[in-house]
Design a protein around this motif. Structure first.
Motif, short mmCIF file in Angstrom:
data_model
loop_
_atom_site.label_atom_id
_atom_site.label_comp_id
_atom_site.label_asym_id
_atom_site.label_seq_id
_atom_site.Cartn_x
_atom_site.Cartn_y
_atom_site.Cartn_z
N ILE A 5 0.83 -1.19 0.00
CA ILE A 5 -0.11 -0.04 0.10
C ILE A 5 0.99 1.23 -0.04
N LYS A 6 0.51 2.16 -0.96
CA LYS A 6 1.37 3.45 -0.79
C LYS A 6 0.40 4.60 -0.37
N SER A 7 1.21 5.38 0.55
CA SER A 7 0.41 6.44 1.15
C SER A 7 1.38 7.63 1.68
N ARG A 8 0.76 8.59 1.63
CA ARG A 8 1.40 9.91 2.30
C ARG A 8 0.23 10.60 3.06
N ILE A 9 0.72 10.75 4.31
CA ILE A 9 -0.12 11.63 5.10
C ILE A 9 0.34 13.09 5.58
N TRP A 10 -0.60 13.98 5.72
CA TRP A 10 -0.43 15.20 6.21
C TRP A 10 -1.38 15.81 6.90
N ILE A 11 -1.22 16.75 7.72
CA ILE A 11 -2.33 17.22 8.66
C ILE A 11 -2.56 18.88 8.14
N GLU A 12 -3.73 18.89 8.00
CA GLU A 12 -4.22 20.42 7.67
C GLU A 12 -4.82 21.06 8.82
N SER A 13 -5.03 22.42 8.67
CA SER A 13 -5.66 23.21 9.52
C SER A 13 -6.44 24.25 8.76
N GLU A 14 -7.51 24.36 8.64
CA GLU A 14 -8.53 25.10 7.83
C GLU A 14 -7.93 25.24 6.34
N ASN A 15 -7.99 24.01 5.89
CA ASN A 15 -7.54 23.73 4.36
C ASN A 15 -5.81 24.24 4.19
N HIS A 16 -5.22 24.41 5.15
CA HIS A 16 -3.61 24.72 4.63
C HIS A 16 -2.99 23.55 5.63
N VAL A 17 -1.87 23.16 4.89
CA VAL A 17 -1.00 22.08 5.22
C VAL A 17 -0.28 22.46 6.51
N LEU A 18 -0.39 22.06 7.69
CA LEU A 18 0.47 22.20 8.76
C LEU A 18 1.69 21.26 8.72
N LEU A 19 1.54 19.95 8.53
CA LEU A 19 2.76 19.26 8.52
C LEU A 19 2.40 18.00 7.61
N GLY A 20 3.58 17.72 6.74
CA GLY A 20 3.44 16.68 5.93
C GLY A 20 5.11 16.16 6.24
N GLU A 21 5.37 15.02 5.47
CA GLU A 21 6.73 14.51 5.60
C GLU A 21 7.73 15.42 5.26
N GLY A 22 7.62 16.19 4.25
CA GLY A 22 8.69 17.32 3.83
C GLY A 22 8.50 18.30 4.71
N ARG A 23 7.83 18.84 5.29
CA ARG A 23 7.84 19.88 6.23
C ARG A 23 8.40 19.34 7.30
N VAL A 24 8.24 18.19 7.85
CA VAL A 24 8.91 17.74 9.20
C VAL A 24 10.39 17.29 8.96
N GLN A 25 10.93 16.79 7.68
CA GLN A 25 12.14 16.72 7.21
C GLN A 25 12.89 18.14 7.41
N LEU A 26 12.19 19.21 6.92
CA LEU A 26 12.68 20.63 7.08
C LEU A 26 13.04 20.95 8.42
#
Length: 112
Positions: A5-26
């Protein structure tokens, strides 16, 4: 036959990305390097892109995620707030739990 299964998750707040794998890496790179520009370089991002991502995270979060100091004789820097460190830990836990769940679910195909 082996399935994945391939998947990526991210967390949004009011339709704006709060965190995803790339932001966490940064954010992790900022913690390691002590500087947004060094973190961006480490990840192969332009400074402008990295700044935009961190600005977006800070605007979407309940509290500041980074503390930035402006350049000068000693140069500027960036560091994570305690809240930023907690966000990373929670995201990593959610991501790990998500992968564990998906790995359990894919086993259902083996049972067919």
């Amino acid at each position: 036959m082996s399935y994945k299964i391939k998947s990526r998750i991210w967390i949004e707040s009011e339709n704006h990305v709060l965190l995803g794998e790339g932001r966490v890496q940064l954010l992790k790179a900022i913690e390691t390097e002590g500087s947004l520009s060094k973190a961006a370089k480490t990840l192969g991002l332009s400074y402008k892109k990295a700044w935009s991502l961190i600005d977006s995270v800070n605007k979407s979060a309940k509290k500041p995620v980074t503390i930035n100091s402006t350049g000068g004789k000693g140069g500027g820097g960036a560091e994570l707030t305690d809240y930023g460190k907690q966000l990373i830990a929670v995201f990593d836990e959610i991501n790990k739990n998500c992968w564990n769940f998906l790995n359990e679910q894919i086993q259902k195909l083996d049972e067919l």
